[in-house]
Design a protein around this motif. Sequence first.
Motif, PDB file in Angstrom:
ATOM      1  N   PRO A   1       0.801  -1.224   0.000  1.00  0.00           N
ATOM      2  CA  PRO A   1       0.000   0.000   0.000  1.00  0.00           C
ATOM      3  C   PRO A   1       0.834   1.274   0.000  1.00  0.00           C
ATOM      4  O   PRO A   1       1.979   1.293   0.456  1.00  0.00           O
ATOM      5  N   ALA A   2       0.219   2.334  -0.499  1.00  0.00           N
ATOM      6  CA  ALA A   2       0.774   3.666  -0.298  1.00  0.00           C
ATOM      7  C   ALA A   2       0.697   4.011   1.180  1.00  0.00           C
ATOM      8  O   ALA A   2      -0.094   3.437   1.937  1.00  0.00           O
ATOM      9  N   THR A   3       1.516   4.945   1.589  1.00  0.00           N
ATOM     10  CA  THR A   3       1.525   5.368   2.990  1.00  0.00           C
ATOM     11  C   THR A   3       1.693   6.882   3.077  1.00  0.00           C
ATOM     12  O   THR A   3       2.249   7.513   2.176  1.00  0.00           O
ATOM     13  N   SER A   4       1.220   7.423   4.173  1.00  0.00           N
ATOM     14  CA  SER A   4       1.451   8.834   4.471  1.00  0.00           C
ATOM     15  C   SER A   4       2.118   8.904   5.837  1.00  0.00           C
ATOM     16  O   SER A   4       1.603   8.338   6.813  1.00  0.00           O
ATOM     17  N   ALA A   5       3.244   9.559   5.897  1.00  0.00           N
ATOM     18  CA  ALA A   5       3.988   9.659   7.154  1.00  0.00           C
ATOM     19  C   ALA A   5       3.855  11.059   7.764  1.00  0.00           C
ATOM     20  O   ALA A   5       3.431  12.008   7.100  1.00  0.00           O
ATOM     21  N   ASN A   6       4.228  11.160   8.999  1.00  0.00           N
ATOM     22  CA  ASN A   6       4.214  12.390   9.802  1.00  0.00           C
ATOM     23  C   ASN A   6       2.810  12.756  10.280  1.00  0.00           C
ATOM     24  O   ASN A   6       2.602  13.015  11.456  1.00  0.00           O
ATOM     25  N   LEU A   7       1.868  12.851   9.351  1.00  0.00           N
ATOM     26  CA  LEU A   7       0.477  13.197   9.677  1.00  0.00           C
ATOM     27  C   LEU A   7       0.384  14.526  10.416  1.00  0.00           C
ATOM     28  O   LEU A   7      -0.496  14.739  11.253  1.00  0.00           O
ATOM     29  N   GLY A   8       1.310  15.418  10.088  1.00  0.00           N
ATOM     30  CA  GLY A   8       1.367  16.711  10.761  1.00  0.00           C
ATOM     31  C   GLY A   8       2.419  16.701  11.844  1.00  0.00           C
ATOM     32  O   GLY A   8       3.620  16.826  11.573  1.00  0.00           O
ATOM     33  N   PRO A   9       2.029  16.498  13.111  1.00  0.00           N
ATOM     34  CA  PRO A   9       2.992  16.652  14.212  1.00  0.00           C
ATOM     35  C   PRO A   9       3.878  15.433  14.456  1.00  0.00           C
ATOM     36  O   PRO A   9       4.882  15.556  15.166  1.00  0.00           O
TER      37      PRO A   9
END
Length: 303
Positions: free
Chosen positions: A10-18
């Motif tokens: 899968p694709a992923t998104s890291a950090n998510l802001g803070p």
Amino acid sequence: MSSTVQIRVPATSANLGPGYDTLGLALSLYDEVEVALTEQPGVAVTVEGEGAGEVDLGEGHLIVKAMRTTFARMGVPQPAGIRLRCRNRIPHARGLGSSSAAVCAGILAARALAGVTTFSDDQVFALAAEMEGHPDNVAPCLAGGLTVAWCDHTGTPRMVKLAPDERIRPVVVVPSTRLSTEAARGLLPKDVPHKDASFNAGRAALLIAALTRRPEREVLLAATEDRLHQAYRAPAMPESAHLVERLRAVGVPAVVSGAGPAVLAFSTSDSQDLIAPEVGNDWHIQQMDVDPVGANVQFPETR
């Protein structure tokens, strides 16, 4: 050794802001890879979709590199030939974990094809984090869901997997422009004020609560505030920074996805209609689910 394996990552998104270099989320957008070991020497790679006509089609392909590294780490002889077929849907250099997906696919393919059951999931994770340079994207790619990743006092990567509330719907807004992770990291200062570090620690903790309990837009909006990385990176992706500002101004919890320049918004029932009017025509909007299981390995049936 087995001869053929199919991997979906899968694709992923890291950090998510803070949650800089710590938090990650698996998304329902996938690269699919079929890997076969052959008696004919050499490497043959075909690519459909993202990266077609751009990526290396030989030994320099990232999946092939990950496979070679894994065979060596396991103490398994390198195969005579590798045939790799990729169907890519994860955009490259947008902050959606395309390189982490390739690394994880290569490591899992090598382990499956070699049939080395003693190479554990923890070793897979450690090697993926080593190759990628940090664990925040490879953790959700391998495990799915929402992950918290860190390195212990020995430098060994660890992770905890959490299940976000099912009412959270990630929306990814992808520009046509690209930005390498290395370039984005190069903009960050070596030191930050103590008050900013304290601010982000509190917001990251709040974000875990907001994502795993009943989602409230006001809480998510506060929980996605950041002072450690997004403002420093803004000059490299001003359009992304402005989009995040516009979305947050109308009450949408939005952040830069990973190192950017894609933008991630957390859509809830009372905010989903607010996103599109702020985006414009130069972006591609994709509403997704959170992938709950991460990378999937299958052996095709033989007839």
